[in-house]
Design an enzyme around this catalytic site. Structure first.
Site, PDB file in Angstrom:
ATOM      1  N   LYS A 191       0.694  -0.885   0.338  1.00  0.00           N
ATOM      2  CA  LYS A 191       0.632   0.068   0.042  1.00  0.00           C
ATOM      3  C   LYS A 191       1.571   1.326   0.065  1.00  0.00           C
ATOM      4  O   LYS A 191       0.885   1.919   1.018  1.00  0.00           O
ATOM      5  CB  LYS A 191      -0.910   0.111   1.266  1.00  0.00           C
ATOM      6  CG  LYS A 191      -2.016   0.800   1.455  1.00  0.00           C
ATOM      7  CD  LYS A 191      -3.242   0.843   0.291  1.00  0.00           C
ATOM      8  CE  LYS A 191      -3.933   1.910   0.729  1.00  0.00           C
ATOM      9  NZ  LYS A 191      -5.406   2.178  -0.683  1.00  0.00           N
ATOM     10  N   ASP A 223      -5.581  -3.405  -1.789  1.00  0.00           N
ATOM     11  CA  ASP A 223      -6.638  -3.476  -2.309  1.00  0.00           C
ATOM     12  C   ASP A 223      -6.718  -3.321  -4.021  1.00  0.00           C
ATOM     13  O   ASP A 223      -7.813  -4.350  -4.317  1.00  0.00           O
ATOM     14  CB  ASP A 223      -7.432  -1.004  -2.039  1.00  0.00           C
ATOM     15  CG  ASP A 223      -6.348  -0.342  -2.355  1.00  0.00           C
ATOM     16  OD1 ASP A 223      -5.623  -0.718  -3.398  1.00  0.00           O
ATOM     17  OD2 ASP A 223      -6.710   0.690  -2.160  1.00  0.00           O
ATOM     18  N   ASP A 247      -2.577 -12.378   5.525  1.00  0.00           N
ATOM     19  CA  ASP A 247      -3.657 -13.154   6.344  1.00  0.00           C
ATOM     20  C   ASP A 247      -4.357 -12.693   5.796  1.00  0.00           C
ATOM     21  O   ASP A 247      -5.787 -13.708   5.585  1.00  0.00           O
ATOM     22  CB  ASP A 247      -3.816 -12.151   7.732  1.00  0.00           C
ATOM     23  CG  ASP A 247      -4.487 -13.150   8.292  1.00  0.00           C
ATOM     24  OD1 ASP A 247      -4.430 -14.082   8.447  1.00  0.00           O
ATOM     25  OD2 ASP A 247      -5.049 -12.443   9.529  1.00  0.00           O
ATOM     26  N   ASP A 251      -6.962 -15.893   3.230  1.00  0.00           N
ATOM     27  CA  ASP A 251      -8.263 -16.060   3.612  1.00  0.00           C
ATOM     28  C   ASP A 251      -9.053 -16.310   2.051  1.00  0.00           C
ATOM     29  O   ASP A 251     -10.047 -16.723   1.490  1.00  0.00           O
ATOM     30  CB  ASP A 251      -9.201 -15.115   4.083  1.00  0.00           C
ATOM     31  CG  ASP A 251      -9.528 -15.762   5.683  1.00  0.00           C
ATOM     32  OD1 ASP A 251      -8.000 -16.071   5.763  1.00  0.00           O
ATOM     33  OD2 ASP A 251     -10.121 -16.088   6.539  1.00  0.00           O
TER      34      ASP A 251
HETATM   35  C1  IPM Z   1      -3.788 -17.074   9.958  1.00  0.00           C
HETATM   36  C2  IPM Z   1      -4.997 -16.866  11.313  1.00  0.00           C
HETATM   37  C3  IPM Z   1      -3.709 -16.451  12.201  1.00  0.00           C
HETATM   38  C4  IPM Z   1      -3.087 -15.174  11.445  1.00  0.00           C
HETATM   39  C5  IPM Z   1      -4.745 -16.123  13.302  1.00  0.00           C
HETATM   40  C6  IPM Z   1      -5.412 -16.942  14.419  1.00  0.00           C
HETATM   41  C7  IPM Z   1      -3.425 -15.446  14.570  1.00  0.00           C
HETATM   42  O1  IPM Z   1      -5.802 -16.200  10.645  1.00  0.00           O
HETATM   43  O2  IPM Z   1      -2.705 -18.548   9.967  1.00  0.00           O
HETATM   44  O3  IPM Z   1      -4.258 -16.644   8.638  1.00  0.00           O
HETATM   45  O4  IPM Z   1      -3.469 -13.905  11.886  1.00  0.00           O
HETATM   46  O5  IPM Z   1      -1.638 -15.649  11.500  1.00  0.00           O
HETATM   47 MG    MG Z   2      -5.762 -16.148   9.425  1.00  0.00          MG
END
Ligand code: IPM
Ligand code: MG
Length: 359
Positions: A191, A223, A247, A251
């Protein structure tokens, strides 16, 4: 070969998914003549309940002393109100830092059998989804100081985001090396239109690029990257980014492949002792119900064999067995689609075992 694995079952669905991964490792031992021994380690909520600390020093020591670490998941609503530095997640952050595993590798690859489970349109999925997020794991805002203070009659909270050039450089090198082994394309995500730490990140990546003339480096703002991942994920091969962005983006990247329950990860530092964990959480709502998908953990065990123990044939054996079970139409609830057969966690494990063969 003989290897000792530190095993952290953790909280929520952790114990059930780890159980299936251990059965798979034992089967590898039988088929290929290896001996895996396991050292139990308490971490997360279970360690808070037992020891008053999410990662007691001797537990970290067991992980550091092992040949590698397999982790299920930690956390849950039971520990929501404990102070920030005693939360289950803090145990995980301390474990990563204590092991020095700065490089987190999270593959986002669609299994062809699960194309229907992706929330993206077929026209996007059909272009292919197969990329890796290389996430910096032990620096940045998750490791800066966190303080909440009373100021002018209200609370003020501060989290420090800091990166040094050397921290950026070592993860940058992993990004370039990973790209070199794949398509030769590396996308650095930051960013830099707002953050100093990102401007430094970008500058270090470009300095490193001169050492890797065979790798094509591009930059993308985080973003925009979040948008591009759903618009056209086929454009990505290797993405390198800092801790918090990695992180969040990992996801998102996992979801477009069908389910976060399928995605393994490796975390490595300077030694071969790595930390292997699925990227999903502890799913307390389905804990103990034999509903969880153990595949992310089983594939994490496969990554351990491949990256820490130099056992590529054994890793292939596990991945092929997973593929065969998906081919046969068996699905846990998170990846279920019409026409398939819904099964639970232990049955998924059993079916994978049944399909493991030494070639
Ligand atoms: C991940 C999880 C962890 C992180 C948490 C549980 C601390 O979200 O492994 O992605 O943020 O790294
Ligand atoms: Mg995570």
């Amino acid at each position: 070969m003989q290897k000792n694995i530190a095993v952290i079952r953790g909280d929520g669905i952790g114990p059930e998914i780890v159980e299936q991964a251990l059965l798979v490792l034992n089967k590898i031992g039988e088929l290929y003549g290896h001996t895996f021994t396991y050292t139990d380690v308490d971490m997360g909520g279970v360690a808070i309940d037992k020891w008053g600390d999410p990662l007691p020093a001797e537990m970290l020591q067991k992980c550091v002393a092992a040949d590698s670490v397999l982790l299920g998941a930690v956390g849950g609503p039971k520990w929501n109100d404990v102070p920030g530095d005693k939360r289950p997640e803090k145990g995980l952050l301390r474990l990563r830092a204590g092991m020095g595993v700065y490089s987190n590798n999270r593959p986002a690859k669609i299994w062809p059998q699960l194309a229907d489970a992706s929330p993206l349109k077929a026209s996007i999925v059909d272009k292919g989804i197969d990329f890796i997020i290389v996430r910096e794991l032990i620096g940045g805002i998750y490791f800066g100081s966190h303080t909440t203070e009373e100021k002018n009659g209200e609370k003020n909270a501060v989290d420090i985001l800091q990166y040094s050039e050397s921290e950026i450089e070592r993860i940058g090198r992993i990004g370039f090396e990973t790209a070199r082994k794949r398509s030769g394309k590396l996308c650095s995500v930051e960013k830099s239109n707002v953050l100093d730490s990102s401007r430094l990140w970008k500058a270090v990546m470009h300095r490193l690029a001169e050492e890797y003339p065979d790798v094509e480096l591009s930059d993308m703002l985080v973003d925009n990257c979040a948008m591009q991942i759903v618009k056209d994920p086929s454009q990505f091969d290797v993405v390198v980014t800092e801790n918090m962005f990695g992180d969040i983006l990992s996801d998102e990247a996992s979801m477009i492949t069908g389910s976060i329950g399928m995605i393994p990860s490796s975390s490595l530092g300077a030694s071969s002792n790595g930390l292997y964990e699925p990227i999903h959480g502890s799913a307390p709502d389905i804990a103990g119900m034999d509903l969880a998908n153990p595949i992310g953990t089983i594939l994490s065990a496969a990554m351990m064999l491949r990256f820490s123990f130099d056992m590529p044939a054994e890793a292939d054996c596990i991945e092929n067995a997973v593929s065969a079970v998906l081919d046969a139409g068996y699905r846990t609830a998170d990846i279920y689609s019409d026409g398939c057969e819904k099964i639970g966690c232990s049955e998924m494990g059993r079916r994978i075992l049944e399909n493991m063969r030494k070639d």
